[in-house]
Design a protein around this motif. Structure first.
Motif: not given
Ligand code: BTN
Length: 255
Positions: A133-143, A145-148, A153-155, A157-167
Protein backbone atom coordinates in the motif's frame (compact mmCIF):
# COMPACT_ATOMS: atom_id res chain seq x y z
CA UNK A 1 17.39 10.41 8.73
CA UNK A 2 19.53 11.88 11.47
CA UNK A 3 17.68 11.84 14.76
CA UNK A 4 14.79 9.84 13.36
CA UNK A 5 13.51 7.68 16.21
CA UNK A 6 11.59 5.00 14.38
CA UNK A 7 12.10 1.25 14.05
CA UNK A 8 11.28 0.81 10.38
CA UNK A 9 9.28 3.76 9.03
CA UNK A 10 11.79 5.94 7.19
CA UNK A 11 14.76 3.60 7.73
CA UNK A 12 15.05 3.86 3.96
CA UNK A 13 14.35 7.35 2.60
CA UNK A 14 14.55 8.45 -1.02
CA UNK A 15 14.75 12.24 -1.42
CA UNK A 16 14.22 13.96 -4.75
CA UNK A 17 14.25 17.53 -5.92
CA UNK A 18 11.49 17.06 -8.48
CA UNK A 19 9.36 14.05 -9.39
CA UNK A 20 6.08 13.53 -11.21
CA UNK A 21 4.45 12.10 -8.09
CA UNK A 22 5.98 10.53 -4.98
CA UNK A 23 3.13 7.98 -5.03
CA UNK A 24 4.25 6.85 -8.50
CA UNK A 25 7.92 6.58 -7.44
CA UNK A 26 6.89 4.68 -4.31
CA UNK A 27 4.83 2.28 -6.41
CA UNK A 28 7.84 1.60 -8.66
CA UNK A 29 10.09 1.02 -5.63
CA UNK A 30 7.48 -1.27 -4.08
CA UNK A 31 7.31 -3.29 -7.31
CA UNK A 32 11.09 -3.60 -6.99
CA UNK A 33 10.62 -5.10 -3.51
CA UNK A 34 11.35 -2.02 -1.39
CA UNK A 35 10.77 -2.90 2.24
CA UNK A 36 7.92 -1.83 4.49
CA UNK A 37 8.47 1.67 5.79
CA UNK A 38 10.38 2.97 2.77
CA UNK A 39 9.68 6.68 2.36
CA UNK A 40 9.81 8.85 -0.77
CA UNK A 41 10.02 12.63 -0.39
CA UNK A 42 10.21 15.32 -3.08
CA UNK A 43 10.62 19.08 -2.93
CA UNK A 44 8.16 19.53 -5.75
CA UNK A 45 5.88 17.36 -7.90
CA UNK A 46 5.02 18.05 -11.50
CA UNK A 47 2.05 15.70 -11.54
CA UNK A 48 0.93 15.53 -7.93
CA UNK A 49 -2.23 13.53 -7.64
CA UNK A 50 -5.21 14.05 -5.37
CA UNK A 51 -8.18 11.83 -4.67
CA UNK A 52 -10.80 11.19 -7.35
CA UNK A 53 -8.31 11.77 -10.15
CA UNK A 54 -7.81 15.42 -9.22
CA UNK A 55 -4.56 17.30 -9.62
CA UNK A 56 -2.63 18.17 -6.45
CA UNK A 57 -0.71 21.45 -6.54
CA UNK A 58 2.76 20.72 -5.11
CA UNK A 59 5.03 23.78 -5.11
CA UNK A 60 8.35 23.99 -3.28
CA UNK A 61 7.92 24.59 0.42
CA UNK A 62 5.36 21.85 0.99
CA UNK A 63 5.81 18.30 2.27
CA UNK A 64 5.12 15.77 -0.49
CA UNK A 65 5.80 12.28 0.72
CA UNK A 66 4.77 8.66 0.31
CA UNK A 67 5.21 5.65 2.59
CA UNK A 68 5.33 2.03 1.40
CA UNK A 69 3.47 -0.39 3.68
CA UNK A 70 3.04 -4.15 3.54
CA UNK A 71 0.41 -4.98 6.16
CA UNK A 72 -1.13 -8.43 6.26
CA UNK A 73 -4.73 -7.34 5.92
CA UNK A 74 -7.53 -8.18 3.49
CA UNK A 75 -7.79 -5.66 0.63
CA UNK A 76 -11.19 -4.53 1.95
CA UNK A 77 -9.44 -3.05 4.96
CA UNK A 78 -6.94 -0.98 2.96
CA UNK A 79 -9.11 2.17 3.26
CA UNK A 80 -8.59 1.97 7.04
CA UNK A 81 -5.03 3.15 6.42
CA UNK A 82 -6.37 6.49 5.26
CA UNK A 83 -8.02 7.10 8.62
CA UNK A 84 -4.98 5.75 10.47
CA UNK A 85 -2.77 8.23 8.59
CA UNK A 86 -5.22 11.06 9.19
CA UNK A 87 -5.07 10.46 12.94
CA UNK A 88 -1.25 10.39 12.88
CA UNK A 89 -1.07 13.69 10.95
CA UNK A 90 -3.74 15.39 13.06
CA UNK A 91 -2.11 14.33 16.34
CA UNK A 92 1.29 15.55 15.18
CA UNK A 93 0.05 18.95 13.99
CA UNK A 94 -2.00 19.43 17.15
CA UNK A 95 0.89 18.52 19.42
CA UNK A 96 3.55 20.50 17.56
CA UNK A 97 1.59 23.66 16.82
CA UNK A 98 -1.47 23.55 19.09
CA UNK A 99 -3.70 24.70 16.26
CA UNK A 100 -7.42 24.02 15.87
CA UNK A 101 -6.76 20.80 13.95
CA UNK A 102 -9.68 18.75 12.68
CA UNK A 103 -10.46 16.02 10.18
CA UNK A 104 -13.05 16.19 7.44
CA UNK A 105 -14.32 12.74 6.46
CA UNK A 106 -12.65 10.70 5.21
CA UNK A 107 -9.18 12.21 5.31
CA UNK A 108 -8.75 15.94 4.85
CA UNK A 109 -6.80 17.53 7.66
CA UNK A 110 -8.22 20.95 8.47
CA UNK A 111 -7.11 23.96 10.45
CA UNK A 112 -10.30 25.71 11.41
CA UNK A 113 -12.41 25.00 8.32
CA UNK A 114 -9.55 25.13 5.82
CA UNK A 115 -7.66 22.19 4.36
CA UNK A 116 -3.94 21.96 5.11
CA UNK A 117 -3.23 18.32 4.24
CA UNK A 118 -4.56 15.61 1.95
CA UNK A 119 -3.95 11.86 2.01
CA UNK A 120 -4.04 9.50 -0.97
CA UNK A 121 -3.93 5.78 -0.17
CA UNK A 122 -3.35 3.40 -3.06
CA UNK A 123 -3.51 -0.33 -2.45
CA UNK A 124 -2.07 -2.92 -4.79
CA UNK A 125 -3.52 -6.38 -4.38
CA UNK A 126 -3.01 -9.65 -6.18
CA UNK A 127 -5.15 -12.76 -5.73
CA UNK A 128 -7.10 -10.93 -3.04
CA UNK A 129 -3.94 -10.30 -0.99
CA UNK A 130 -2.32 -6.94 -0.37
CA UNK A 131 1.10 -6.76 -2.00
CA UNK A 132 1.74 -3.24 -0.81
CA UNK A 133 0.00 0.00 0.00
CA UNK A 134 1.32 3.46 -0.80
CA UNK A 135 0.16 6.18 1.56
CA UNK A 136 0.72 9.64 0.08
CA UNK A 137 0.70 12.65 2.38
CA UNK A 138 0.68 16.22 1.10
CA UNK A 139 1.01 19.04 3.63
CA UNK A 140 0.91 22.71 2.71
CA UNK A 141 3.64 23.78 5.11
CA UNK A 142 5.58 26.79 3.77
CA UNK A 143 3.56 27.44 0.66
CA UNK A 144 1.63 30.48 -0.41
CA UNK A 145 -1.88 29.28 -1.18
CA UNK A 146 -2.71 32.67 -2.71
CA UNK A 147 -0.55 31.59 -5.66
CA UNK A 148 -2.63 28.44 -6.25
CA UNK A 149 -4.92 28.41 -9.29
CA UNK A 150 -8.33 29.65 -8.21
CA UNK A 151 -10.11 26.30 -8.03
CA UNK A 152 -7.47 25.02 -5.58
CA UNK A 153 -7.15 28.20 -3.54
CA UNK A 154 -10.62 28.19 -2.07
CA UNK A 155 -10.79 26.35 1.21
CA UNK A 156 -7.02 25.83 1.41
CA UNK A 157 -4.54 27.10 3.95
CA UNK A 158 -0.91 26.47 4.89
CA UNK A 159 0.89 26.10 8.19
CA UNK A 160 2.90 29.21 7.38
CA UNK A 161 -0.27 31.23 6.91
CA UNK A 162 -1.83 29.93 10.13
CA UNK A 163 1.32 30.39 12.22
CA UNK A 164 2.77 33.50 10.60
CA UNK A 165 6.22 31.89 10.48
CA UNK A 166 8.04 29.26 8.45
CA UNK A 167 7.88 25.70 9.69
CA UNK A 168 10.93 23.41 9.94
CA UNK A 169 9.76 20.82 7.40
CA UNK A 170 12.52 18.28 8.10
CA UNK A 171 11.72 18.31 11.80
CA UNK A 172 8.00 17.99 11.08
CA UNK A 173 8.62 15.00 8.78
CA UNK A 174 10.60 13.30 11.58
CA UNK A 175 7.84 13.87 14.13
CA UNK A 176 5.25 12.72 11.66
CA UNK A 177 7.07 9.46 10.87
CA UNK A 178 7.47 8.70 14.59
CA UNK A 179 3.75 9.28 15.22
CA UNK A 180 2.81 7.36 12.09
CA UNK A 181 4.80 4.33 13.20
CA UNK A 182 3.02 4.34 16.57
CA UNK A 183 -0.49 4.57 15.15
CA UNK A 184 0.32 2.09 12.37
CA UNK A 185 1.67 -0.42 14.92
CA UNK A 186 -1.57 -0.02 16.91
CA UNK A 187 -3.48 -0.65 13.71
CA UNK A 188 -1.53 -3.84 12.98
CA UNK A 189 -2.25 -5.04 16.51
CA UNK A 190 -5.97 -4.80 15.86
CA UNK A 191 -6.60 -1.50 17.59
CA UNK A 192 -8.50 0.11 14.73
CA UNK A 193 -11.55 0.71 17.00
CA UNK A 194 -9.43 2.85 19.34
CA UNK A 195 -7.89 4.72 16.40
CA UNK A 196 -11.40 5.38 15.10
CA UNK A 197 -12.28 6.87 18.47
CA UNK A 198 -9.37 9.25 18.13
CA UNK A 199 -10.53 10.00 14.61
CA UNK A 200 -14.01 10.80 15.98
CA UNK A 201 -12.52 13.26 18.45
CA UNK A 202 -10.81 15.14 15.61
CA UNK A 203 -13.82 14.92 13.31
CA UNK A 204 -15.37 18.15 12.11
CA UNK A 205 -17.79 16.21 9.97
CA UNK A 206 -19.76 14.44 12.68
CA UNK A 207 -22.52 16.80 13.77
CA UNK A 208 -22.38 18.79 10.52
CA UNK A 209 -24.99 18.98 7.81
CA UNK A 210 -23.14 17.72 4.75
CA UNK A 211 -23.44 17.09 1.06
CA UNK A 212 -21.83 13.96 -0.36
CA UNK A 213 -20.98 13.87 -4.05
CA UNK A 214 -20.77 10.29 -5.20
CA UNK A 215 -18.68 9.07 -8.08
CA UNK A 216 -21.56 8.78 -10.56
CA UNK A 217 -22.89 12.25 -9.92
CA UNK A 218 -25.36 11.26 -7.22
CA UNK A 219 -25.70 13.82 -4.45
CA UNK A 220 -26.80 12.92 -0.93
CA UNK A 221 -27.50 15.45 1.82
CA UNK A 222 -28.01 14.88 5.50
CA UNK A 223 -26.64 15.29 8.97
CA UNK A 224 -23.47 13.29 9.62
CA UNK A 225 -24.29 11.41 12.81
CA UNK A 226 -21.24 9.17 13.04
CA UNK A 227 -18.83 6.73 11.46
CA UNK A 228 -19.28 2.98 11.78
CA UNK A 229 -16.63 0.41 12.68
CA UNK A 230 -15.38 0.39 9.07
CA UNK A 231 -14.93 4.15 8.92
CA UNK A 232 -18.01 4.64 6.71
CA UNK A 233 -19.96 7.83 7.31
CA UNK A 234 -23.52 7.54 8.64
CA UNK A 235 -25.92 10.22 7.44
CA UNK A 236 -29.37 10.98 8.77
CA UNK A 237 -31.29 12.03 5.67
CA UNK A 238 -33.97 14.71 5.73
CA UNK A 239 -36.63 11.99 5.82
CA UNK A 240 -35.10 10.62 9.02
CA UNK A 241 -33.64 7.50 7.41
CA UNK A 242 -30.02 6.53 8.00
CA UNK A 243 -27.69 5.99 5.07
CA UNK A 244 -24.19 4.56 5.08
CA UNK A 245 -21.68 6.35 2.84
CA UNK A 246 -18.57 4.35 1.96
CA UNK A 247 -16.97 6.83 -0.40
CA UNK A 248 -17.55 10.22 -1.93
CA UNK A 249 -16.55 13.83 -1.68
CA UNK A 250 -17.85 15.50 1.47
CA UNK A 251 -18.81 19.16 1.69
CA UNK A 252 -19.70 20.72 5.03
CA UNK A 253 -22.82 22.86 4.65
CA UNK A 254 -23.23 23.91 8.27
CA UNK A 255 -23.72 22.83 11.84
C1 BTN B 1 -6.32 14.70 -1.61
O1 BTN B 1 -6.92 14.79 -2.69
O2 BTN B 1 -6.73 15.28 -0.61
C2 BTN B 1 -5.09 13.83 -1.50
C3 BTN B 1 -3.84 14.58 -1.84
C4 BTN B 1 -2.58 13.74 -1.67
C5 BTN B 1 -1.33 14.47 -2.11
C6 BTN B 1 -0.08 13.70 -1.82
S1 BTN B 1 1.38 14.65 -2.04
C7 BTN B 1 2.39 13.23 -1.92
C8 BTN B 1 1.65 12.12 -2.67
N1 BTN B 1 1.98 12.14 -4.08
C9 BTN B 1 0.92 12.45 -4.83
O3 BTN B 1 0.94 12.56 -6.07
N2 BTN B 1 -0.16 12.65 -4.07
C10 BTN B 1 0.14 12.45 -2.66
Amino acid sequence: KEGLETRYIGREIYCFDEVDSTNIIAKELAEDDASEGTVVIAKTQTRGRGRRGKKWISPRGGIWMSIILRPEIPPAKAPHLTLVTGVAVAKTLKREFGLDVGIKWPNDILIGDKKVCGILTEAHARFNTIEYIVVGIGIDTNVDVDLFPEEFREGATSLKRELGVDVDSVDLIRKLLVEFEKVYEDFKRGRFPEILNEWRRFSKTIGSYVEIRKQLGEIVRGEAVGVNSEGALILELDNGKLRKIVSGECIHLGR
